[in-house]
Design an enzyme around this catalytic site. Structure first.
Site, PDB file in Angstrom:
ATOM      1  N   ASP A 447     -34.465   8.916   0.871  1.00 38.95           N
ATOM      2  CA  ASP A 447     -35.558   9.600   0.180  1.00 38.95           C
ATOM      3  C   ASP A 447     -36.290   8.667  -0.771  1.00 38.95           C
ATOM      4  O   ASP A 447     -35.692   7.787  -1.397  1.00 38.95           O
ATOM      5  CB  ASP A 447     -34.978  10.788  -0.600  1.00 38.95           C
ATOM      6  N   GLU A 500     -38.112   7.220   4.163  1.00 38.72           N
ATOM      7  CA  GLU A 500     -39.294   7.985   3.781  1.00 38.72           C
ATOM      8  C   GLU A 500     -40.115   7.066   2.879  1.00 38.72           C
ATOM      9  O   GLU A 500     -39.889   6.981   1.675  1.00 38.72           O
ATOM     10  CB  GLU A 500     -38.914   9.262   3.035  1.00 38.72           C
TER      11      GLU A 500
END
Length: 778
Positions: A447, A500
């Protein structure tokens, strides 16, 4: 039944364990019922502990309590000292007899045993009998008679930041030492003045459990006999300013269920049944394999179900829809459910909200046995400021960066890791390995990578300082990501890491040993989320068809950079919350047109180069924005609901998309090769039409055509490769069974020697409204 003591004892009584091999120190034999009690030994007063040292011990500021407590030979005998707050008496039990220790002060019991109590080969093995007011008596081993249980190699690797199985060294581990069962506690707190162990059995008073420092490693250690699985614990840390703080274990492998915050001693004897899956997952590199991901927020997918209940439903559902993988939103322990798991306090513990660590293993195992890979979101970018967790853990900026400009994340009110510190980097690298090795996770979706890579991320001028070369790149974070990826790929064959990352950082999926045009090695990820494709394509489909011609390039631009990285096309949870609306709700027009746009978009997405990811609820065109409190609107699929067919039709399409996708190598075999794609029609802006070819490794093509106009287009001519005499429909998102208008393509469409889009052969198609067609050679 023996009543619980009115005041806390620092040890749990445990029956003697059968030794598994030769013992280095013999266990004392104690009388049983009917036998005479052990003879009393003469005890003389022991030399008094220096007042300063005694005060340090009682205040939790002693770096080596084992040097004071336990048994120590002196001239004339052996001194035994025990720290037992609130005890009425403490008796030492040896093979030679029993000796009651005089009470010196403040719960410190000390006595000098005569030399005849000593065995010829060294210090006596002994136990302690501790009596409390009210008549409660507890017998236990003394933790201060044991040598350190952590080896020099472990300490060396921790200092070097190279302990790739750090979880086996730090944390709480049930072990057997010298034939005695208990739990070894270790914690890294280099700036602490002292560390004590506090448990639920001591009512969170750590006075009786001071831990010893293992030198320059910064590690503190204590083996506590009798404590075992299920014990709740924290570390009582004395900070430099003289204040104490109870802290959860950063390496805890199990935690209490939030809002409770204690760590829990655990071990695992789970028997895995996924050997076939693990062997199979290494057969083909992920970028050359089908990869279709169903993203799941476990607590809300079926609210109220735990890991084991989910294992009975989730694998069957995902398998039925044909997804190859699931991606689980962060399963690491987190205090606030509304963060969806993105503000982690327990990096080594699956959230206790849904069950135990072995329950989570059971879920992963069930998914593997159903042939489904498991990815999990992993959050090494930041952590929350909760004062019982990682923040200022030992009273200093330990896990977070010491520079205030780099410590706090400006967007989320959290703290950023100090990637330049070897032990912190080790904590995170080992954590990535931990999930793959201990829980058989097949991939880590990392993330917020962009927030890690840039020093000026979400910061204004004057709020950040450049790196050593004057740039804005966070070089420490780059090195960490490279080390993490290289370590995971080396240790865990078949695992994929997914970034990401929302910027144009060069080389996100380039191997770490390969330098790019700027002479910098790649970050080493296997895949990267294509945030640009997601944003641009959603802008396009959200427009009314009459306006789409002005945004035509939003759909074609992705092919300009499609092969710069290995991409995943994500329609994730981020796109269906915070006022953005569900995927179908982004579409213009009436309800029929919204669903038609939704279906056409999914057909285009599955055919586009790159892997696919779809968030739960979007597979059946849920109209409401996702809420973590209630999860997907499953009632839309209830047989009694009048519009059930509208939603079931979209779900049937997703099933057929996945089935056709996995059976068509042209759609995944050359995802990262420019030769695997060719435009047929990229400039038909006025028609809202896109057409392209995908090619398998053996050259077999698939033709994908999307008509994002609400009108039927007859005899629409498209150039096709020579050597394919006829084509047949593989998928039509306008089919009546999906809720479409049912405009059909003939069973066979023959190629004609008519030039179109620069190709000498072409076919004439009827394009259904707001639909995507796939055609393959007959």
């Amino acid at each position: 039944m023996t009543p619980r003591p009115e005041v806390p004892d620092t040890f749990r009584a445990a029956p003697p364990a059968a030794p598994s091999g030769p013992q280095s120190t013999p266990r004392p034999r104690h009388p049983v019922a009917g036998e005479a009690p052990a003879p009393a030994l003469t005890v003389r007063p022991a030399p008094a502990v220096a007042e300063e040292e005694r005060r340090r011990l009682l205040d939790g500021a002693h770096h080596d309590p084992h040097a004071v407590l336990g048994a120590h030979p002196v001239t004339g005998g052996v001194v035994v000292r025990a720290l037992r707050p609130f005890a009425r008496s403490v008796t030492v039990l040896t093979a030679s007899g029993a000796a009651e220790l005089p009470h010196e002060a403040d719960g410190l019991f000390c006595g000098l045993l005569p030399r005849e109590a000593l065995p010829e080969d060294g210090l006596p093995a002994y136990r302690l009998r501790v009596a409390y007011e009210g008549g409660t008596v507890v017998e236990t081993e003394d933790p201060y008679r044991f040598l350190p249980t952590l080896g020099e190699l472990d300490l060396h690797l921790i200092q070097e930041g190279r302990h790739e199985q750090l979880w086996q060294a730090l944390g709480a581990h049930p072990v057997t030492v010298d034939g005695v069962t208990g739990t070894r506690f270790t914690v890294w707190a280099p700036s602490a003045r002292g560390v004590r162990l506090a448990t639920d059995l001591t009512y969170w008073d750590g006075t009786g459990h001071p831990m010893r420092s293992l030198g320059a490693s910064g590690v503190w250690e204590l083996f506590v006999p009798g404590l075992g699985e299920g014990t709740r614990y924290k570390f009582d840390i004395l900070r430099a300013d003289g204040t104490h703080g109870l802290r959860a274990d950063p390496m805890a492998r199990r935690t209490e269920c939030p809002p409770n915050t204690a760590s829990v001693v655990t071990s695992s004897d789970y028997a895995w049944g996924d050997a076939e899956w693990l062997a199979r997952r290494t057969a083909r590199p992920v970028h050359e394999a089908p990869f279709s991901v169903y993203e799941v927020h476990l607590p809300s997918w079926r609210p109220g179900l735990g890991y084991r209940e989910l294992a009975e439903e989730l694998p069957a559902y995902v398998k039925d829809l044909g997804f190859t993988h699931v991606e689980l939103m962060p399963v690491c322990e987190h205090p606030f459910g509304g963060s969806w798991g993105y503000q982690v306090t327990g990096y080594y513990a699956p959230t206790a909200r849904l069950g135990s660590p072995d329950d989570f293993r059971y879920l992963v195992d069930a998914l593997h046995r159903a042939g489904i890979g498991v990815l999990m979101d992993w959050v090494p970018a930041h952590f929350p400021k909760d004062d019982w967790a990682l923040a200022h853990f030992d009273g200093t900026a330990l896990y977070e960066h010491p520079d205030p400009q780099r410590a706090e994340h400006p967007d989320w009110g959290t703290l950023e890791f100090n990637y330049g510190r070897t032990e912190v980097r080790n904590f995170l690298v080992a954590n990535a390995v931990y999930w793959c090795e201990e829980f058989h996770i097949d991939g880590l979706r990392v993330d917020a990578v962009a927030s890690m890579l840039y020093l000026d991320y979400s910061r204004e001028y004057g709020q950040w300082s450049p790196n050593a070369y004057g740039g804005r790149e966070n070089l420490d974070a780059v090195r960490f990501l490279q080390e993490m990826n290289a370590t995971v790929y080396r240790r865990c064959p078949g695992v994929v890491t997914v970034a990401e990352e929302s910027t144009a950082w060069d080389g996100v999926t380039r191997p770490t040993h390969e330098t790019g045009p700027h002479g910098v090695g790649g970050l080493g990820f296997g895949l990267k989320w294509n945030m640009g494709w997601m944003h641009d394509s959603l802008v396009y489909v959200s427009k009314e068809p009459v306006h789409r011609k002005y945004h035509h390039n939003e759909m074609t631009f992705s092919m300009v950079y499609a092969y710069s990285e290995n991409y995943v096309l994500p329609i994730s949870h981020d796109e269906v919350v915070h006022g953005k609306g569900a995927l179908v709700a982004k579409m213009p027009g009436d309800w029929w047109q919204q669903r038609a746009n939704h279906r056409a978009y999914l057909g285009y997405m599955w055919a586009h180069p790159g892997k696919q990811l779809l968030y739960m609820g979007q597979e059946f065109a849920q109209g409401a924005e996702w809420s973590e409190e209630q999860g997907p609107d499953w009632w839309l699929l209830d047989p009694g609901y009048s519009a059930r067919g509208d939603h079931a039709g979209v779900r049937d399409l997703v099933r057929d998309l996945n089935t056709a996708y996995t059976a068509t190598p042209a759609l995944w075999e050359r995802d990262t090769e420019p030769a695997g794609f060719a435009w047929v029609e990229a400039d038909a802006a006025d028609d809202n039409v896109f057409a392209f070819l995908r090619f398998a490794a053996d050259g077999t093509p698939l033709l994908a055509v999307s008509n994002f106009s609400p009108v039927v287009r007859h005899a629409y001519r498209l150039g096709v490769p020579d050597g394919v005499p006829a084509w047949r429909e593989a998928l039509n998102t306008d089919a009546a069974r999906y809720g479409g208008s049912g405009v059909e393509v003939p069973e066979t469409v023959r190629s004609e020697p008519v030039t179109a889009q620069g190709r000498p052969s072409s076919i004439a198609l009827t394009l259904p409204p707001l639909a995507t067609l796939w055609l393959r050679p007959v």
